[in-house]
Design a protein around this motif. Sequence first.
Motif, mmCIF file in Angstrom:
data_model
loop_
_atom_site.group_PDB
_atom_site.id
_atom_site.type_symbol
_atom_site.label_atom_id
_atom_site.label_comp_id
_atom_site.label_asym_id
_atom_site.label_seq_id
_atom_site.Cartn_x
_atom_site.Cartn_y
_atom_site.Cartn_z
ATOM 1 N N ARG A 199 -67.515 20.584 30.892
ATOM 2 C CA ARG A 199 -68.270 19.427 30.407
ATOM 3 C C ARG A 199 -67.349 18.231 30.156
ATOM 4 O O ARG A 199 -67.691 17.090 30.475
ATOM 5 C CB ARG A 199 -69.036 19.802 29.139
ATOM 6 N N VAL A 211 -71.585 18.507 35.726
ATOM 7 C CA VAL A 211 -72.958 18.523 35.224
ATOM 8 C C VAL A 211 -73.513 19.940 35.393
ATOM 9 O O VAL A 211 -73.121 20.673 36.316
ATOM 10 C CB VAL A 211 -73.855 17.516 35.966
ATOM 11 N N TYR A 246 -71.562 24.913 36.843
ATOM 12 C CA TYR A 246 -71.398 23.465 36.730
ATOM 13 C C TYR A 246 -70.954 22.906 38.080
ATOM 14 O O TYR A 246 -70.329 23.601 38.882
ATOM 15 C CB TYR A 246 -70.362 23.117 35.656
ATOM 16 N N ASP A 306 -67.010 11.508 39.456
ATOM 17 C CA ASP A 306 -67.279 11.886 38.062
ATOM 18 C C ASP A 306 -66.097 12.556 37.372
ATOM 19 O O ASP A 306 -66.152 12.813 36.166
ATOM 20 C CB ASP A 306 -68.484 12.834 38.003
#
Length: 225
Positions: free
Chosen positions: A167, A172, A193, A199
């Motif tokens: 995280r 995500v 994830y 990102d």
Amino acid sequence: MSHVEPLEDIFAPFALRISCGPLRMRFVRDVDVPEIAAAIHEHGIYSPDQPMPFMRRWAEAGHDLAVNTLQYYYDAFASWSPESWILLLHVSMDGRFVGIQHLEAIQDFRQTRAAETGSWLLRHEQGQGIGTLMRQAVLAFAFDELGAQVLESGGMVGNQASLAVSRKLGYVPNGYRRYVHADGVGWRDVEMYRLAPGDLVRAPYSVEVTGAAAFRASIGLPDAR
């Protein structure tokens, strides 16, 4: 006597080097196994009062640990191909061995540009940000040097430390997978994830790589990314 090629020229992953601040990563060799097994015996990887982070208790194999580890790494060497590969990285911090980081192709990486990460860290090295840094380094390598488009990671439900790293680095949530235990009895859920290139929360240090071109060739990628 004919010219003898260095091992790094014969099998390109052996020439790969990744550094990120005080952290160094290189492909595991069979001569590393005694050190790895001894470190696990001395320090362990997880506490008995924590959720089991693996599908089997391989780190508790006693005398068989070194043999099992050696066979696992030899299998990774022997099965290497552009269609299927797993990069097993020996990780050191300020010169001391701390754990293993891996990057594994999902199906044929040349087409999917997708891979999955996994790692383990010696118990006494945990909680100091090392696990985060080694993941950041291998993620940057995958995105910047290999042109990865999707990177996945998973952690056993209840393994909060591993899931928190995902995280924190920009992953995500991507659902759950259910796996049967290695002994064939019972199952556990893995929380998945997914990370896209833009990102990634990058490390505070630059990631330096040597041997990237030869490594790309070993997995069937053109040198021009």
